[in-house]
Design a protein around this motif. Structure first.
Motif, short mmCIF file in Angstrom:
data_model
loop_
_atom_site.label_atom_id
_atom_site.label_comp_id
_atom_site.label_asym_id
_atom_site.label_seq_id
_atom_site.Cartn_x
_atom_site.Cartn_y
_atom_site.Cartn_z
N LYS A 28 0.80 -1.24 0.00
CA LYS A 28 0.00 0.00 0.00
C LYS A 28 0.82 1.28 0.00
CE LYS A 28 -3.92 -2.22 2.07
NZ LYS A 28 -5.16 -2.00 1.42
N ASN A 29 2.07 1.22 0.45
CA ASN A 29 2.88 2.44 0.48
C ASN A 29 3.91 2.48 -0.65
OD1 ASN A 29 4.53 0.42 1.49
ND2 ASN A 29 5.60 1.81 2.88
N LYS A 30 3.85 1.54 -1.59
CA LYS A 30 4.83 1.51 -2.69
C LYS A 30 4.31 2.27 -3.91
CE LYS A 30 7.17 -2.25 -3.79
NZ LYS A 30 7.50 -3.57 -4.39
N ILE A 31 5.19 3.12 -4.43
CA ILE A 31 4.88 3.90 -5.63
C ILE A 31 5.97 3.63 -6.66
CG2 ILE A 31 4.63 6.22 -6.59
CD1 ILE A 31 3.64 7.09 -3.81
N LYS A 57 6.62 8.71 3.98
CA LYS A 57 5.87 7.50 4.32
C LYS A 57 5.65 6.58 3.12
CE LYS A 57 1.23 9.49 3.98
NZ LYS A 57 -0.04 9.66 4.68
N TYR A 58 6.28 6.89 1.99
CA TYR A 58 6.11 6.08 0.79
C TYR A 58 7.44 5.45 0.38
CZ TYR A 58 1.76 8.64 0.47
OH TYR A 58 0.55 9.18 0.74
N LYS A 59 7.36 4.25 -0.14
CA LYS A 59 8.52 3.59 -0.72
C LYS A 59 8.43 3.87 -2.22
CE LYS A 59 10.62 -0.96 -1.22
NZ LYS A 59 10.47 -2.40 -0.88
N ILE A 60 9.33 4.70 -2.71
CA ILE A 60 9.29 5.12 -4.12
C ILE A 60 10.36 4.39 -4.90
CG2 ILE A 60 9.46 7.05 -5.72
CD1 ILE A 60 8.53 8.86 -3.40
N ILE A 61 9.94 3.66 -5.91
CA ILE A 61 10.82 2.91 -6.80
C ILE A 61 10.84 3.62 -8.14
CG2 ILE A 61 11.28 0.66 -7.86
CD1 ILE A 61 11.20 0.49 -4.82
N TRP A 62 12.03 3.99 -8.61
CA TRP A 62 12.17 4.66 -9.91
C TRP A 62 12.75 3.65 -10.90
CZ3 TRP A 62 10.64 9.70 -10.78
CH2 TRP A 62 10.81 10.15 -12.09
N ILE A 63 12.00 3.35 -11.94
CA ILE A 63 12.46 2.40 -12.95
C ILE A 63 13.18 3.19 -14.05
CG2 ILE A 63 11.74 0.68 -14.63
CD1 ILE A 63 9.44 0.01 -12.76
N CYS A 64 14.46 2.83 -14.29
CA CYS A 64 15.27 3.59 -15.24
C CYS A 64 16.27 2.67 -15.94
CB CYS A 64 16.00 4.71 -14.52
SG CYS A 64 17.05 4.15 -13.19
N LYS A 65 16.79 3.16 -17.04
CA LYS A 65 17.78 2.38 -17.79
C LYS A 65 19.17 2.46 -17.17
CE LYS A 65 15.25 2.79 -22.09
NZ LYS A 65 15.13 3.46 -23.37
N ASN A 66 19.47 3.56 -16.48
CA ASN A 66 20.78 3.74 -15.85
C ASN A 66 20.60 3.94 -14.35
OD1 ASN A 66 23.38 4.32 -15.13
ND2 ASN A 66 23.54 6.19 -16.33
N VAL A 67 20.81 2.88 -13.58
CA VAL A 67 20.61 2.97 -12.13
C VAL A 67 21.74 3.74 -11.44
CG1 VAL A 67 19.20 0.90 -11.96
CG2 VAL A 67 21.66 0.70 -11.75
N ASN A 68 22.79 4.05 -12.16
CA ASN A 68 23.89 4.82 -11.60
C ASN A 68 23.67 6.33 -11.69
OD1 ASN A 68 25.33 2.45 -10.96
ND2 ASN A 68 26.09 2.33 -13.05
#
Length: 121
Positions: A28-31, A57-68
């Motif tokens: 519920k807290n993941k974006i 209060k949110y777990k934010i995941i950023w999807i990207c091609k370059n994690v660096n």
């Protein structure tokens, strides 16, 4: 004949994918956020995430091609196109993106009056 076989195969794949979505719980807290199919930290998603980070209060995941690439503290970069990214997409409560023709549209079930229990929240 071939059209019937392909249609049946697509239904089987759809049922398997639906089962996976039903079994794996939503956090519920993941974006999940991304910018133009993984082109780094930017766009409208960036500004929305910057505001969300203030609430802490949110777990934010950023999807990207370059994690660096450089990301603010509190945003977790995940490699675009990986199983890990797919897992986070499946378990996220909210998706932020700026892609008009997103292949996995979050509004699809609402638009088609989906009857799955998972989507009636």
């Amino acid at each position: 004949m071939l059209k019937k076989i392909v249609g049946k195969a697509m239904r089987i794949v759809h049922n398997i994918i639906s089962l996976v979505f039903y079994i794996v719980p939503i956090e519920k807290n993941k974006i999940i956020a991304y910018n133009f199919n993984g082109n780094g930290y930017g766009g409208n998603s960036k500004y929305l995430c910057n505001e969300l980070l203030k609430y802490n209060k949110y777990k934010i995941i950023w999807i990207c091609k370059n994690v660096n690439s450089e990301f603010p503290e509190g945003i977790i970069p995940v490699k675009y196109g990986t199983l890990k990214a797919l897992y986070h997409v499946i378990t996220a409560r909210l998706w932020l993106d700026n892609v008009r023709n997103n292949p996995v549209n979050t509004n699809t079930c609402r638009e088609h009056k989906c009857k799955h229990k998972r989507h009636r929240r």
